[in-house]
Write a protein that holds these residues in place. Structure first.
Motif, PDB file in Angstrom:
ATOM      1  N   PRO A 128      15.869  -1.306   3.132  1.00 41.82           N
ATOM      2  CA  PRO A 128      14.481  -1.648   2.782  1.00 41.82           C
ATOM      3  C   PRO A 128      13.493  -0.952   3.706  1.00 41.82           C
ATOM      4  O   PRO A 128      12.373  -0.642   3.300  1.00 41.82           O
ATOM      5  N   PHE A 129      13.908  -0.685   4.943  1.00 42.55           N
ATOM      6  CA  PHE A 129      13.006  -0.032   5.887  1.00 42.55           C
ATOM      7  C   PHE A 129      12.722   1.414   5.463  1.00 42.55           C
ATOM      8  O   PHE A 129      11.624   1.928   5.694  1.00 42.55           O
ATOM      9  N   THR A 130      13.717   2.054   4.833  1.00 40.96           N
ATOM     10  CA  THR A 130      13.487   3.412   4.330  1.00 40.96           C
ATOM     11  C   THR A 130      12.426   3.402   3.241  1.00 40.96           C
ATOM     12  O   THR A 130      11.525   4.252   3.219  1.00 40.96           O
ATOM     13  N   ARG A 131      12.516   2.430   2.329  1.00 39.54           N
ATOM     14  CA  ARG A 131      11.520   2.337   1.246  1.00 39.54           C
ATOM     15  C   ARG A 131      10.128   2.063   1.815  1.00 39.54           C
ATOM     16  O   ARG A 131       9.135   2.620   1.341  1.00 39.54           O
ATOM     17  N   LEU A 132      10.052   1.201   2.818  1.00 40.41           N
ATOM     18  CA  LEU A 132       8.753   0.900   3.420  1.00 40.41           C
ATOM     19  C   LEU A 132       8.167   2.142   4.084  1.00 40.41           C
ATOM     20  O   LEU A 132       6.963   2.417   3.974  1.00 40.41           O
ATOM     21  N   LEU A 133       9.029   2.890   4.771  1.00 39.14           N
ATOM     22  CA  LEU A 133       8.576   4.114   5.434  1.00 39.14           C
ATOM     23  C   LEU A 133       8.123   5.155   4.411  1.00 39.14           C
ATOM     24  O   LEU A 133       7.131   5.866   4.625  1.00 39.14           O
ATOM     25  N   GLN A 134       8.839   5.229   3.292  1.00 38.70           N
ATOM     26  CA  GLN A 134       8.461   6.176   2.241  1.00 38.70           C
ATOM     27  C   GLN A 134       7.067   5.878   1.692  1.00 38.70           C
ATOM     28  O   GLN A 134       6.286   6.793   1.429  1.00 38.70           O
ATOM     29  N   VAL A 135       6.742   4.600   1.522  1.00 41.83           N
ATOM     30  CA  VAL A 135       5.417   4.217   1.046  1.00 41.83           C
ATOM     31  C   VAL A 135       4.349   4.645   2.049  1.00 41.83           C
ATOM     32  O   VAL A 135       3.308   5.193   1.680  1.00 41.83           O
ATOM     33  N   CYS A 136       4.623   4.423   3.328  1.00 45.65           N
ATOM     34  CA  CYS A 136       3.657   4.795   4.370  1.00 45.65           C
ATOM     35  C   CYS A 136       3.422   6.304   4.391  1.00 45.65           C
ATOM     36  O   CYS A 136       2.271   6.769   4.467  1.00 45.65           O
ATOM     37  N   VAL A 137       4.514   7.065   4.305  1.00 47.38           N
ATOM     38  CA  VAL A 137       4.399   8.534   4.340  1.00 47.38           C
ATOM     39  C   VAL A 137       3.656   9.038   3.108  1.00 47.38           C
ATOM     40  O   VAL A 137       2.766   9.898   3.201  1.00 47.38           O
ATOM     41  N   ALA A 138       4.000   8.498   1.929  1.00 46.52           N
ATOM     42  CA  ALA A 138       3.345   8.933   0.698  1.00 46.52           C
ATOM     43  C   ALA A 138       1.853   8.598   0.720  1.00 46.52           C
ATOM     44  O   ALA A 138       1.025   9.412   0.290  1.00 46.52           O
ATOM     45  N   ALA A 139       1.509   7.402   1.227  1.00 47.49           N
ATOM     46  CA  ALA A 139       0.103   7.011   1.302  1.00 47.49           C
ATOM     47  C   ALA A 139      -0.655   7.925   2.265  1.00 47.49           C
ATOM     48  O   ALA A 139      -1.812   8.291   2.015  1.00 47.49           O
ATOM     49  N   TYR A 140      -0.025   8.290   3.371  1.00 49.80           N
ATOM     50  CA  TYR A 140      -0.676   9.175   4.341  1.00 49.80           C
ATOM     51  C   TYR A 140      -0.878  10.579   3.761  1.00 49.80           C
ATOM     52  O   TYR A 140      -1.928  11.195   3.947  1.00 49.80           O
ATOM     53  N   ARG A 141       0.139  11.074   3.054  1.00 50.65           N
ATOM     54  CA  ARG A 141       0.038  12.409   2.468  1.00 50.65           C
ATOM     55  C   ARG A 141      -1.092  12.492   1.440  1.00 50.65           C
ATOM     56  O   ARG A 141      -1.718  13.545   1.279  1.00 50.65           O
ATOM     57  N   LYS A 142      -1.343  11.383   0.760  1.00 48.75           N
ATOM     58  CA  LYS A 142      -2.379  11.375  -0.278  1.00 48.75           C
ATOM     59  C   LYS A 142      -3.647  10.654   0.180  1.00 48.75           C
ATOM     60  O   LYS A 142      -4.408  10.140  -0.635  1.00 48.75           O
ATOM     61  N   ARG A 143      -3.844  10.623   1.491  1.00 46.75           N
ATOM     62  CA  ARG A 143      -4.993   9.899   2.034  1.00 46.75           C
ATOM     63  C   ARG A 143      -6.323  10.444   1.532  1.00 46.75           C
ATOM     64  O   ARG A 143      -7.321   9.717   1.470  1.00 46.75           O
ATOM     65  N   ASN A 144      -6.351  11.726   1.192  1.00 40.28           N
ATOM     66  CA  ASN A 144      -7.599  12.340   0.718  1.00 40.28           C
ATOM     67  C   ASN A 144      -7.719  12.340  -0.799  1.00 40.28           C
ATOM     68  O   ASN A 144      -8.737  12.790  -1.334  1.00 40.28           O
ATOM     69  N   ALA A 145      -6.709  11.862  -1.478  1.00 36.97           N
ATOM     70  CA  ALA A 145      -6.751  11.828  -2.935  1.00 36.97           C
ATOM     71  C   ALA A 145      -7.736  10.749  -3.392  1.00 36.97           C
ATOM     72  O   ALA A 145      -7.802   9.671  -2.813  1.00 36.97           O
ATOM     73  N   PRO A 146      -8.532  11.031  -4.443  1.00 35.18           N
ATOM     74  CA  PRO A 146      -9.488  10.021  -4.934  1.00 35.18           C
ATOM     75  C   PRO A 146      -8.760   8.829  -5.546  1.00 35.18           C
ATOM     76  O   PRO A 146      -7.731   8.998  -6.214  1.00 35.18           O
ATOM     77  N   MET A 147      -9.278   7.636  -5.291  1.00 35.56           N
ATOM     78  CA  MET A 147      -8.667   6.424  -5.823  1.00 35.56           C
ATOM     79  C   MET A 147      -8.889   6.348  -7.330  1.00 35.56           C
ATOM     80  O   MET A 147      -9.957   6.697  -7.830  1.00 35.56           O
ATOM     81  N   VAL A 148      -7.878   5.899  -8.056  1.00 31.57           N
ATOM     82  CA  VAL A 148      -7.985   5.770  -9.514  1.00 31.57           C
ATOM     83  C   VAL A 148      -8.966   4.665  -9.862  1.00 31.57           C
ATOM     84  O   VAL A 148      -9.156   3.704  -9.112  1.00 31.57           O
ATOM     85  N   SER A 149      -9.613   4.792 -11.014  1.00 27.40           N
ATOM     86  CA  SER A 149     -10.611   3.804 -11.430  1.00 27.40           C
ATOM     87  C   SER A 149      -9.985   2.531 -11.964  1.00 27.40           C
ATOM     88  O   SER A 149     -10.600   1.459 -11.955  1.00 27.40           O
ATOM     89  N   ASP A 150      -8.759   2.630 -12.430  1.00 28.14           N
ATOM     90  CA  ASP A 150      -8.066   1.483 -13.025  1.00 28.14           C
ATOM     91  C   ASP A 150      -6.661   1.403 -12.428  1.00 28.14           C
ATOM     92  O   ASP A 150      -5.931   2.404 -12.389  1.00 28.14           O
TER      93      ASP A 150
END
Length: 579
Positions: free
Chosen positions: A236-258
């Motif tokens: 489960p820690f790998t999955r949690l880390l993957q979410v953190c890395v993916a969120a950081y990589r897309k930190r500049n991506a515009p948030m979806v409207s829906d």
């Protein structure tokens, strides 16, 4: 999920149930019998057998408790990632058994402890070699406990299928049963085993739980064909880390409207969402960027380090939301830890005689904590819940958050009362001219300590069981062993904070002439009541903090699979909304 996998899962669902409880509980009972049978009286063993100074012995005890409560993270990780709960429990029990055998040998063999200390003699403290054997034995038992503690609770709850309407209320009752069995074994440990240790010998006092633990391993193994076993789903820690890395990589991506535009993949999440899929929540929105689909992403075979499903993002959110509530449980453990150290030392200076020839062992005062806890659990399950259910409409009577809050308040009262009882004990010592006689028995009944012991037991019945319910219910289903380990991690942190507080108070309260709030040799000259009231203040601040956290806490939202019938959907929605 393919037909073959679905068939296997259906077979597993038919297993489990109440028939498995004796095998599971026997393991936990014997583990508690062993660890409590030693740790309850450990302060006496360290001071009277190994001749350690009081503060060093107290810190050794809380450090051991802290380490034993820290190792469940390792056990939970192994269970959730690759080993599964059954094999983790079995292997850990064997490691625990080796530690108990080593511990018993260190108590029996004369060369493994310093020579006895007679009256008016300078006691020889245990040397480094003797302490090393003790610490290795304790470390093995701590490692064994690390695999048993987080997995027994989750493994037991797994035996009840929450997708079955007939069993949907059984899971929360299981936590009461679990704690009742655990409390009953502790009750035996603090009475029968402590009496044997004090009056017959430490060899028998440790040998009996060692033998009991061996029997429990055999019993637990015999139940193998009956258990409902859920397969591990990767770290489960790998999955949690993957979410953190993916969120950081897309930190500049515009948030979806829906939020409906965020990535979903039922097939990908099938193994980690058997009971239902986690629904998107509005808090911690910066993590949602891990589920934003870009042109670079392959939605059919996504790279989890770049793109994650909403369910996996919500797994991380659930754990982060649980963090503040988890932290609130730590000060209660700090308060509870004093029963095995300074409260026990208080009891040793008071009149414990019931007849001319029989006196209560000081460590057996914990019987009042366990008795009050057991009675409170029975009262809660049989009287309180049925009555309060009529007013709240909840199957469990009150939410686990409310239950925990009640426990916090009662614990605060317990340490507040303990300070006044210590004042009375020292007043009695002064009245009889025993202030400077630390080993003399003060003519004041040991039953004056009953209120603080009983209040701690009542507090534990509310807070600790509520804490377990909270972790199991609010954790993602694929991380329940890990979440349960957080319960033991809070115990670890509470013990370590107790060690830190004792060390700091002992250091900075030292005054001229050897005065100290927590003296090593003469408790009568100390200010233990100030220490208790310091903990009371800490608990008051913590209670205010907890109430704020509980008010703004967001419950875990679940959407059941469409394959489930409409009635079950309604039941789940009702259960989730009333937690």
């Amino acid at each position: 999920m393919g037909k073959m996998e679905e068939k296997v899962y259906q077979v597993e669902k038919k297993k489990g149930g109440l028939i498995t409880m004796p095998f599971i509980f026997s393991n936990e009972i014997c583990e508690k019998l062993a660890v409590v049978g030693f740790s309850t009286n450990m302060i006496s063993y360290l001071t009277s057998q190994l001749h350690l100074p009081l503060t060093k012995a107290a810190n050794t005890l809380t450090n051991f408790g802290g380490t034993a409560a820290l190792t469940p993270l390792l056990g939970a990780l192994a269970a959730d990632a690759f080993a599964g709960r059954f094999w983790t429990i079995l292997i850990s029990s064997i490691i625990y058994q080796i530690g108990m055998i080593s511990l018993t040998a260190s108590a029996v063999l004369p060369k493994l402890r310093p020579p006895p200390c007679h009256a008016n003699e300078v006691c020889k403290e245990a040397d480094s070699g003797q302490l090393a054997i003790l610490y290795i034995s304790l470390l093995l038992t701590a490692l064994g406990s690390g695999g048993i503690r987080p997995c027994v609770v989750s493994f037991g709850a797994d035996q009840f299928d929450e997708s079955d309407p007939k069993q949907k209320t059984t899971t929360w009752k299981f936590f009461n049963w679990y704690y009742f069995c655990m409390g009953a074994s502790i009750l035996v440990a603090v009475t029968v085993l402590v009496y044997i240790q004090d009056n017959i010998g430490w060899g028998w006092g440790l040998g009996i739980p060692t033998f009991a633990m061996a029997l429990s391993i055999v019993a637990f193994g015999f139940g193998y064909p009956l258990y409902r076993k859920l397969d591990p789903n990767g770290s489960p820690f790998t999955r949690l880390l993957q979410v953190c890395v993916a969120a950081y990589r897309k930190r500049n991506a515009p948030m979806v409207s829906d939020a409906k535009l965020l990535y979903e993949n039922w097939e990908l999440d099938a193994d980690i969402s058997i009971g239902g899929k986690l629904i998107h929540t509005e808090n911690l929105k910066f993590l949602d960027k891990a589920a934003i689909v870009t042109e670079e992403d392959n939605i059919k075979a996504p790279n989890p380090w770049k793109l994650n499903t909403v369910h996996r993002v919500e797994e991380l959110k659930s754990l982060l939301r649980m963090g503040p509530i988890w932290a609130a449980g730590i000060p209660l453990i700090t308060a509870y830890a004093q029963q095995g150290t300074f409260s026990l030392q208080q009891a040793k200076t008071m009149d414990r005689h019931q007849t001319k020839s029989f006196q209560i062992p000081a460590a057996s005062m914990a019987v009042f904590t366990q008795t009050s806890m057991l009675l409170t659990i029975v009262f809660y399950d049989r009287v309180f819940v049925p009555v309060i259910r009529r007013f709240t409409g909840l199957d469990r009577g009150i939410s686990f958050l409310t239950r925990m809050g009640i426990g916090f308040f009662i614990s605060l009262v317990a340490t507040f009362v303990a300070g006044f009882i210590e004042v009375k004990r020292k007043d009695a010592a002064s009245a009889y001219g025993l202030i400077d006689k630390p080993h003399a028995i003060i003519p004041i009944s040991v039953f004056w300590l009953m209120p603080q012991y009983c209040l701690h037991g009542i507090a534990e019945a509310f807070m600790s069981i509520g804490h377990l319910e909270f972790f199991y219910d609010q954790a993602p289903e694929s991380m329940r062993s890990t979440a349960t380990a957080l319960f033991w991690l809070s115990i670890s942190a509470g013990n370590y904070i107790s060690t830190l507080m004792v060390s700091l108070v002992h250091k900075y309260s030292a005054g001229n002439g050897g005065s100290n709030w927590l003296p090593n040799t003469n408790l009568n000259r100390g200010k233990l009541e100030y220490f208790y009231w310091l903990i009371t203040l800490l608990q008051f601040i913590n209670l205010v903090y907890y109430l704020c956290c509980a008010k703004f806490y967001t419950l875990k939202p679940i959407q059941v699979h469409e394959a489930e019938d409409d009635q079950l959907k309604e039941d789940r929605i009702e259960l989730t909304s009333h937690v």
